[in-house]
Design a protein around this motif. Sequence first.
Motif, PDB file in Angstrom:
ATOM      1  N   ASP A 181      24.998  21.659 -79.750  1.00  0.00           N
ATOM      2  CA  ASP A 181      25.388  20.509 -80.287  1.00  0.00           C
ATOM      3  C   ASP A 181      26.696  19.595 -79.856  1.00  0.00           C
ATOM      4  O   ASP A 181      27.454  20.212 -79.388  1.00  0.00           O
ATOM      5  CB  ASP A 181      25.612  20.991 -81.758  1.00  0.00           C
ATOM      6  CG  ASP A 181      24.538  21.368 -82.585  1.00  0.00           C
ATOM      7  OD1 ASP A 181      23.397  20.813 -82.112  1.00  0.00           O
ATOM      8  OD2 ASP A 181      24.677  21.963 -83.484  1.00  0.00           O
ATOM      9  N   THR A 235      20.204  27.639 -74.307  1.00  0.00           N
ATOM     10  CA  THR A 235      20.107  27.137 -75.569  1.00  0.00           C
ATOM     11  C   THR A 235      20.596  25.874 -75.669  1.00  0.00           C
ATOM     12  O   THR A 235      21.640  25.389 -75.061  1.00  0.00           O
ATOM     13  CB  THR A 235      20.450  28.013 -76.678  1.00  0.00           C
ATOM     14  OG1 THR A 235      21.986  28.407 -76.270  1.00  0.00           O
ATOM     15  CG2 THR A 235      19.549  29.227 -76.848  1.00  0.00           C
ATOM     16  N   THR A 236      20.240  24.958 -76.645  1.00  0.00           N
ATOM     17  CA  THR A 236      20.828  23.687 -76.755  1.00  0.00           C
ATOM     18  C   THR A 236      22.206  23.570 -77.358  1.00  0.00           C
ATOM     19  O   THR A 236      22.256  24.640 -78.368  1.00  0.00           O
ATOM     20  CB  THR A 236      20.106  22.530 -77.414  1.00  0.00           C
ATOM     21  OG1 THR A 236      19.759  23.070 -78.759  1.00  0.00           O
ATOM     22  CG2 THR A 236      18.918  22.213 -76.772  1.00  0.00           C
TER      23      THR A 236
END
Lengths: 414, 304
Positions: B6, B3-4
């Motif tokens: 932040d 997942t990305t």
Amino acid sequence: MDLLRLATAGSVDDGKSTLIGRLLYDAKAILADQMEHVEEVSKRRGSAVPDLALLTDGLRAEREQGITIDVAYRYFATPTRKFILADTPGHVQYTRNMVTGASTADLAIVLVDARHGIVEQTRRHAFLAALLGIRHLVLAVNKMDLVGWKEAAFTAIDADFEAVAGRIGVEDVTAIPISALLGDNVVDRSRNTPWYDGPALLDHLEGVEVAAGVELDGARFPVQYVIRDPATDYRGYAGQVAGGVLRVGDAVSVLPGGRTTTVAGIDVFEGEIDAAPAGQSVTVRLADDVDVARGDLLAAGAPVVPTRELEAEICWMADAPLRVGGRYALKHTTSTVRAIVDGVTDRLDVATLKAIPGPAPELALNDIGHVRLRVSRELAVDPYAVNRATGAFILVDEASNETVGAGMVLAPAS
Amino acid sequence: MSTTVDALTHLQALESEAIHVMREVAAELEWPVLLFSGGKDSIVLLRLAEKAFRPARFPFPLMHVDTGHNFPEVIEYRDRRVAEIGERLIVASVQESIDIERVVEETGPRASRNRLQTTTLLDAIEEYGFDAAFGGARRDEERARAKERIMSFRDDFGTWDPRRQRPELWNLYNGRIRKGEHVRVFPLSNWTELDVWQYIAEERLEVPSIYFSHEREVFKRDGMLYATSDHVELVDGEEPFTASVRYRTVGDMSCTGAVESSAANLKTVVSEIAATRITERGETRADDRVSEAAMEDRKVAGYF
């Protein structure tokens, strides 16, 4: 809100401190009592306009001599970004302090006096900025008021600098004609430069995109400190992610030893997290009971081959020269080893930005050169151009304990 | 499956940088100490130490250089916070330095123990054999501090040489020292006053009550409001009156001024700091007004 770290560069008297004073003043980051102080001291020294350089030249010696000796850090914010700005000295003799300021910056503002154009110190600083991994430069052509706001003066310097940028390998250069003293094109667009259609400096700083170090494929995690709590039988490896993104479940090599294991958990004070990006301080738990200590590197993804032979660009910062055969302490991430200088392959001619073919017997103060080193223990390094945190090292003189050199690992010649 | 993630916000970046600094010092120096006064900056330092070392204990004690002229609310807070956190506090006393005649108490209406603290601090560092002292100083506070390294070398007299600071590259700190020398370490170097307050609000940290507006008997001197107390002599023309004030900094009662304010909670304090047009030291600290380089001179001598 994100954080942009930037540094100033350029020759002495090109107006770096004045520009910062202007930037802070126009960005309303100078508070009333600081400004009162500047006005009072300026008046006492017989200056008709406030000398904004007094805002950053904070040391007695600097104010007496009217020059910047050491890097000063300043902080300001706009609604979109926080800025940490390192104001660095322009004098050749204080180059090491410029390198200190540039080592943590992602963008550099290179100032040039519009009357004098590119001088040797401009080239040296631009080169140092690029060498230190800064990918974004602003060419601020200052004192445009003193050349009658002539477009030709600006474009000539811009063109000259293009050649410099090409040679040092920086692709993102934004040239802006300014007057730091009067404020033109610093925060507000100037009416004196109708021929210029680019942004004012602050607009550019707010908008420019800089890489945050997460683009590395995989992750790098130098083990800094082992946290043990006998009461809860806790054992974790504390450190700061030094490139890429570290994730729970990642297969990692423990380098230089080479054993492999898996990231079982990533802990922060608030609890467990799934992933940590470059720059985050965390504590890592490993799936297997392997021998891990401070100085080891946990590496995921792109492989690292530990080595005892380093090829690096070194910026020398001490009066006593670096000599072939010299021994130093070398600190790379959290690992300190001993190093011997095997040879100086070449040195940089700052005037031409070309290598003076070697071998050379030494590097003198402020010299930059390509050096071969042998170290006492294998180090897991990346080329500095690939990842700053795992490609950088310092050399320390073991007799004086002074930091004497800044090293950047070169990619292996293929 | 990735997942990305932040990128870090500015406060997260500053927090991680400070934690990294604290762990480096714990790993590389033998016997550090964390200077804790109960002021807002050292409150943040204490939280960062928890983040750096929990669930283990801190690998260092805390120390307060107590002038004996502190605000009682702050001393009460200090002791309560130290008990909560379960770490050891050393109190180095300026009064004791006076009693054993290491220093001489200033006299007169403008007497302050501010300068005397330096001797007490250096004596304590020597007595306990500390080789590193964490302080909460920030570069945005003052122009000499803007010049100082995060890890700042002190010679065996405890003095700082601003003209010969070690280059400090990347986050590769050089903490190598000889016996008798020490380093001062400032994990909050890159924080601003607003960052500190935003962090206190985000972390929901308790701070001494004097940071919030309250009614207090004060008098005006050199344009600043000082609390009346046993530690300050009034001179002719100085009339005490009651005002709604709060403190932006916490130092000695004799040299720390209050500001008129109605900010009674963290949210209003953060808004007040965001909108202020005067620096915290300029508004509240008499010790910096002595000369153009008052702070530099005190720092050279070994001050915080």
